[in-house]
Design a protein around this motif. Structure first.
Motif, PDB file in Angstrom:
ATOM      1  N   SER A  21       0.837  -1.194   0.000  1.00 35.64           N
ATOM      2  CA  SER A  21       0.000   0.000   0.000  1.00 35.64           C
ATOM      3  C   SER A  21       0.876   1.250   0.000  1.00 35.64           C
ATOM      4  O   SER A  21       0.650   2.203  -0.745  1.00 35.64           O
ATOM      5  CB  SER A  21      -0.901  -0.004   1.241  1.00 35.64           C
ATOM      6  OG  SER A  21      -1.566   1.222   1.343  1.00 35.64           O
ATOM      7  N   ALA A  22       1.900   1.218   0.835  1.00 32.11           N
ATOM      8  CA  ALA A  22       2.738   2.404   0.992  1.00 32.11           C
ATOM      9  C   ALA A  22       3.573   2.690  -0.261  1.00 32.11           C
ATOM     10  O   ALA A  22       3.628   3.825  -0.740  1.00 32.11           O
ATOM     11  CB  ALA A  22       3.652   2.210   2.205  1.00 32.11           C
ATOM     12  N   GLY A  24       4.257   3.141  -3.816  1.00 34.99           N
ATOM     13  CA  GLY A  24       3.392   3.319  -4.979  1.00 34.99           C
ATOM     14  C   GLY A  24       3.878   4.462  -5.835  1.00 34.99           C
ATOM     15  O   GLY A  24       5.070   4.804  -5.826  1.00 34.99           O
ATOM     16  N   LEU A  25       2.922   5.063  -6.536  1.00 34.15           N
ATOM     17  CA  LEU A  25       3.284   6.188  -7.399  1.00 34.15           C
ATOM     18  C   LEU A  25       3.960   7.279  -6.575  1.00 34.15           C
ATOM     19  O   LEU A  25       4.807   8.005  -7.062  1.00 34.15           O
ATOM     20  CB  LEU A  25       2.026   6.755  -8.053  1.00 34.15           C
ATOM     21  CG  LEU A  25       1.333   5.813  -9.039  1.00 34.15           C
ATOM     22  CD1 LEU A  25      -0.071   6.318  -9.364  1.00 34.15           C
ATOM     23  CD2 LEU A  25       2.165   5.701 -10.308  1.00 34.15           C
ATOM     24  N   GLY A  26       3.578   7.345  -5.299  1.00 34.22           N
ATOM     25  CA  GLY A  26       4.166   8.345  -4.403  1.00 34.22           C
ATOM     26  C   GLY A  26       5.678   8.198  -4.332  1.00 34.22           C
ATOM     27  O   GLY A  26       6.396   9.190  -4.236  1.00 34.22           O
ATOM     28  N   ASN A  27       6.165   6.969  -4.346  1.00 29.84           N
ATOM     29  CA  ASN A  27       7.611   6.751  -4.254  1.00 29.84           C
ATOM     30  C   ASN A  27       8.317   7.001  -5.586  1.00 29.84           C
ATOM     31  O   ASN A  27       9.385   7.593  -5.627  1.00 29.84           O
ATOM     32  CB  ASN A  27       7.927   5.306  -3.854  1.00 29.84           C
ATOM     33  CG  ASN A  27       7.335   4.950  -2.520  1.00 29.84           C
ATOM     34  OD1 ASN A  27       6.123   5.009  -2.338  1.00 29.84           O
ATOM     35  ND2 ASN A  27       8.180   4.611  -1.578  1.00 29.84           N
ATOM     36  N   TYR A 105      -6.182   8.057  -8.705  1.00 32.68           N
ATOM     37  CA  TYR A 105      -4.937   7.270  -8.665  1.00 32.68           C
ATOM     38  C   TYR A 105      -4.940   6.267  -9.814  1.00 32.68           C
ATOM     39  O   TYR A 105      -3.921   5.996 -10.436  1.00 32.68           O
ATOM     40  CB  TYR A 105      -4.874   6.542  -7.323  1.00 32.68           C
ATOM     41  CG  TYR A 105      -3.503   6.093  -6.872  1.00 32.68           C
ATOM     42  CD1 TYR A 105      -2.650   6.956  -6.198  1.00 32.68           C
ATOM     43  CD2 TYR A 105      -3.070   4.794  -7.086  1.00 32.68           C
ATOM     44  CE1 TYR A 105      -1.404   6.541  -5.756  1.00 32.68           C
ATOM     45  CE2 TYR A 105      -1.827   4.365  -6.650  1.00 32.68           C
ATOM     46  CZ  TYR A 105      -0.997   5.247  -5.985  1.00 32.68           C
ATOM     47  OH  TYR A 105       0.242   4.830  -5.547  1.00 32.68           O
ATOM     48  N   TYR A 226       1.682  10.874   2.749  1.00 29.48           N
ATOM     49  CA  TYR A 226       1.090  10.315   1.527  1.00 29.48           C
ATOM     50  C   TYR A 226       1.746   8.978   1.212  1.00 29.48           C
ATOM     51  O   TYR A 226       1.090   7.992   0.901  1.00 29.48           O
ATOM     52  CB  TYR A 226       1.317  11.304   0.372  1.00 29.48           C
ATOM     53  CG  TYR A 226       0.728  10.870  -0.936  1.00 29.48           C
ATOM     54  CD1 TYR A 226      -0.591  11.171  -1.266  1.00 29.48           C
ATOM     55  CD2 TYR A 226       1.485  10.155  -1.865  1.00 29.48           C
ATOM     56  CE1 TYR A 226      -1.135  10.782  -2.465  1.00 29.48           C
ATOM     57  CE2 TYR A 226       0.943   9.755  -3.072  1.00 29.48           C
ATOM     58  CZ  TYR A 226      -0.358  10.069  -3.371  1.00 29.48           C
ATOM     59  OH  TYR A 226      -0.896   9.671  -4.569  1.00 29.48           O
ATOM     60  N   SER A 227       3.075   8.948   1.348  1.00 33.00           N
ATOM     61  CA  SER A 227       3.803   7.751   0.970  1.00 33.00           C
ATOM     62  C   SER A 227       3.487   6.582   1.898  1.00 33.00           C
ATOM     63  O   SER A 227       3.477   5.430   1.465  1.00 33.00           O
ATOM     64  CB  SER A 227       5.308   8.044   0.989  1.00 33.00           C
ATOM     65  OG  SER A 227       5.993   7.004   0.372  1.00 33.00           O
ATOM     66  N   SER A 229       0.641   6.030   3.150  1.00 35.10           N
ATOM     67  CA  SER A 229      -0.812   5.776   3.006  1.00 35.10           C
ATOM     68  C   SER A 229      -1.610   6.176   4.241  1.00 35.10           C
ATOM     69  O   SER A 229      -2.602   5.532   4.584  1.00 35.10           O
ATOM     70  CB  SER A 229      -1.095   4.292   2.737  1.00 35.10           C
ATOM     71  OG  SER A 229      -0.444   3.860   1.591  1.00 35.10           O
ATOM     72  N   ALA A 232      -6.152   7.645   4.989  1.00 41.45           N
ATOM     73  CA  ALA A 232      -7.039   7.266   3.890  1.00 41.45           C
ATOM     74  C   ALA A 232      -7.837   6.002   4.238  1.00 41.45           C
ATOM     75  O   ALA A 232      -8.473   5.410   3.371  1.00 41.45           O
ATOM     76  CB  ALA A 232      -6.234   7.047   2.615  1.00 41.45           C
ATOM     77  N   ALA A 234      -6.868   3.125   4.645  1.00 43.82           N
ATOM     78  CA  ALA A 234      -6.275   1.876   4.148  1.00 43.82           C
ATOM     79  C   ALA A 234      -5.513   1.137   5.252  1.00 43.82           C
ATOM     80  O   ALA A 234      -5.651  -0.081   5.413  1.00 43.82           O
ATOM     81  CB  ALA A 234      -5.342   2.176   2.976  1.00 43.82           C
ATOM     82  N   SER A 328      -5.229  -1.391  -1.915  1.00 47.60           N
ATOM     83  CA  SER A 328      -5.477  -1.073  -0.504  1.00 47.60           C
ATOM     84  C   SER A 328      -6.574  -0.021  -0.374  1.00 47.60           C
ATOM     85  O   SER A 328      -7.319   0.002   0.604  1.00 47.60           O
ATOM     86  CB  SER A 328      -4.188  -0.608   0.181  1.00 47.60           C
ATOM     87  OG  SER A 328      -3.824   0.690  -0.231  1.00 47.60           O
ATOM     88  N   LEU A 329      -6.676   0.855  -1.366  1.00 46.83           N
ATOM     89  CA  LEU A 329      -7.742   1.868  -1.341  1.00 46.83           C
ATOM     90  C   LEU A 329      -9.094   1.226  -1.641  1.00 46.83           C
ATOM     91  O   LEU A 329     -10.100   1.496  -0.977  1.00 46.83           O
ATOM     92  CB  LEU A 329      -7.452   2.950  -2.383  1.00 46.83           C
ATOM     93  CG  LEU A 329      -6.273   3.876  -2.071  1.00 46.83           C
ATOM     94  CD1 LEU A 329      -5.835   4.634  -3.311  1.00 46.83           C
ATOM     95  CD2 LEU A 329      -6.649   4.841  -0.963  1.00 46.83           C
TER      96      LEU A 329
HETATM   97  N1  PFF Z   1       1.131   5.414  -0.503  1.00 52.76           N
HETATM   98  C1  PFF Z   1       0.722   5.483  -1.875  1.00 52.76           C
HETATM   99  C2  PFF Z   1       1.868   5.969  -2.720  1.00 52.76           C
HETATM  100  O1  PFF Z   1       2.922   6.332  -2.180  1.00 52.76           O
HETATM  101  O2  PFF Z   1       1.717   6.005  -3.923  1.00 52.76           O
HETATM  102  C3  PFF Z   1      -0.503   6.331  -2.089  1.00 52.76           C
HETATM  103  C4  PFF Z   1      -1.631   5.929  -1.200  1.00 52.76           C
HETATM  104  C5  PFF Z   1      -2.144   4.630  -1.266  1.00 52.76           C
HETATM  105  C6  PFF Z   1      -2.134   6.825  -0.284  1.00 52.76           C
HETATM  106  C7  PFF Z   1      -3.134   4.220  -0.400  1.00 52.76           C
HETATM  107  C8  PFF Z   1      -3.137   6.430   0.568  1.00 52.76           C
HETATM  108  C9  PFF Z   1      -3.624   5.133   0.504  1.00 52.76           C
HETATM  109  F1  PFF Z   1      -4.558   4.769   1.327  1.00 52.76           F
END
Ligand code: PFF
Length: 455
Positions: A21-22, A24-27, A105, A226-227, A229, A232, A234, A328-329
């Motif tokens: 979950s953590a 993701g696109l954020g990284n 997303y 954000y990274s 998660s 949200a 999740a 996870s969302l």
């Molecule tokens: N953590 C995810 C990312 O870094 O791309 C984004 C994200 C996923 C935020 C799930 C919140 C969430 F519940």
């Protein structure tokens, strides 16, 4: 309820699902351009501190709320403290935020999928470097292609979620996280061997503190939330599938460290390549979708096979990372429909697919036919992203820490973290953690709000 609830099978499964979950696109997409815009290595150092001192305690709170209540995020706080209005507000936000976030997303997940297809067909490597930006802009502004890839991406994720926690989410994460690790390390090796990449490596390891100010601190903290998660629903929902015998602090710390590691590896993979291509590191959100293809197409003339393989690996990595986050969302919304209305997981997944599909379609069209429709100067996708990551996720995180710090109480927290006194939990460590939850995290979140809205 307790007996029927599925559990993750092992500690590794918990860590892989949460890390899925953590990471993701954020990284891979957001972190490198944040580093580029806010001072390179100095930003990374602050980001590491923010993650360990603030985000990790918040993460532990969310897992605790989930596991103690054994409920989906919507019901978690109301179950632990019936009648508390704050808990009901959190419940409402815990459905709203993941659904909105999952909708847009999935649009960006669809872009990754499209670039994976383009890499696999050899198109990325064949195009001329000068065409890269036009190709990206033409793709996102056309009505049909991004819409199709958005629905395809969402469909894959909804399918995994429909299969359940153990045979869907757990199985997929267990395979994809190790694969992702190898893909990113492979990319890093490729990237640092490019001619001209040394400057990028230097940028990533040489801190320039003159670029750090209140705003970059707020960005580092916001990005770290954000990274991981947070805010949200999740992590609360995944927390509810964590076995009562599991060590919450160890699993949470392992997840936070893996997420940090991935962000830094992704930054090290992207930034030297950006410098090698002579591109401005603060180029913004287009960084990954424009610079990476630029590099592959530049090198494609001399090294067509290696470039093609690396382009495929890179966009596969982004897509897989995005899938584990998106599921996870979706799980938050699916478990809500399943628990509250008794719908089967399959039907819940279908409904969530339809809803997120429609909202995401509007976001996708905001780059093309609906481009003229703007609110406060932002298109729909940018608006939703701003609303979720700068307002709602922070608010929900704030409620979570206040809930644990002030309403759940110290003894209940100690009981949950020590599994009813069966795990060793040092007094000093616990007191520091409790202090971070009760005071440091709420103040830090309040400061982000002040910086974002007042300064
Ligand atoms: N953590 C995810 C990312 O870094 O791309 C984004 C994200 C996923 C935020 C799930 C919140 C969430 F519940």
């Amino acid at each position: 309820m307790e007996n029927k609830r599925e559990n993750f099978g092992s500690r590794l499964a918990v860590i892989f699902a949460m890390a899925g979950s953590a990471i993701g696109l954020g990284n891979i997409w957001r972190f490198p351009f944040m580093v580029g815009e806010h001072g390179g290595a100095a930003f990374i150092l602050i980001y590491i501190l923010a993650t360990l001192l603030v985000s990790l305690p918040v993460f532990i709170c969310e897992v605790t709320i989930g596991r103690r209540s054994r409920q989906t995020a919507y019901n978690a706080m109301p179950t632990l403290k019936p009648g508390l209005r704050l808990g009901r507000v959190a419940g409402f936000l815990s459905v709203l935020v993941p659904v909105v976030l999952a909708s847009y997303y999935s649009v960006i997940g669809g872009w990754s999928l499209e670039y994976f297809f383009q890499a696999a067909s050899g198109r990325i490597v064949r195009q001329s470097p000068a065409e890269v930006t036009t190709v990206f802009e033409t793709f996102i502004s056309s009505p049909w292609m991004p819409l199709t890839t958005h629905l395809l991406f969402l469909g894959i994720c909804a399918f995994i979620v429909a299969r359940g926690v153990k045979s869907g989410i757990e199985k997929f994460s267990k395979v994809s996280i190790p694969v992702l690790f190898f893909l990113i390390v492979g990319m890093l090796v490729y990237s640092v061997t490019l001619p001209g990449s040394a400057e990028g490596v230097r940028y990533m390891v040489h801190p320039d503190f003159s670029q750090i100010n209140a705003r970059s601190l707020a960005y580092a903290l916001g990005q770290s939330f954000y990274s991981l998660s947070l805010g949200a629903g999740a992590i609360v929902t995944y927390g509810s599938y964590v076995k009562k015998s599991e060590n919450i602090i160890v699993s949470s710390a392992a997840t936070a460290v893996s997420d940090l590691l991935f962000a830094i590896l992704a930054g090290l993979a992207v930034m030297p390549a950006v410098f090698a291509a002579g591109i401005e590191p603060g180029a913004g959100p287009g960084l990954v979708f424009q610079t990476i293809p630029f590099i592959f197409s530049s090198l494609g003339a001399n090294l067509p096979i290696i470039s093609t393989v690396c382009a495929i690996a890179f966009f596969l990595a982004i897509t897989v990372a995005a899938i584990t986050s998106e599921i996870s969302l979706l799980e938050v919304a699916v478990s809500y429909l399943h628990d509250k209305f008794g719908l089967s997981r399959v039907w819940s997944s279908v409904l969530v697919f339809v809803f997120c599909g429609l909202v995401g379609a509007l976001c996708s069209l905001s780059f093309g036919p609906l481009a003229a429709f703007k609110l406060s100067g932002m298109g729909l996708l940018d608006l939703f992203d701003w609303l979720c990551s700068n307002v709602l996720m922070l608010l929900l995180s704030l409620i979570s820490v206040i809930f644990v710090g002030f309403f759940l109480g110290k003894e209940n927290l100690r009981d949950e973290l020590s599994n009813g006194g069966t795990l060793p939990l040092g007094r000093g460590l616990f007191n520091i953690l409790y202090f971070a939850i009760k005071w440091v995290a709420p103040i830090a979140i309040a400061l982000i709000f002040i910086t974002n809205f007042i300064l």
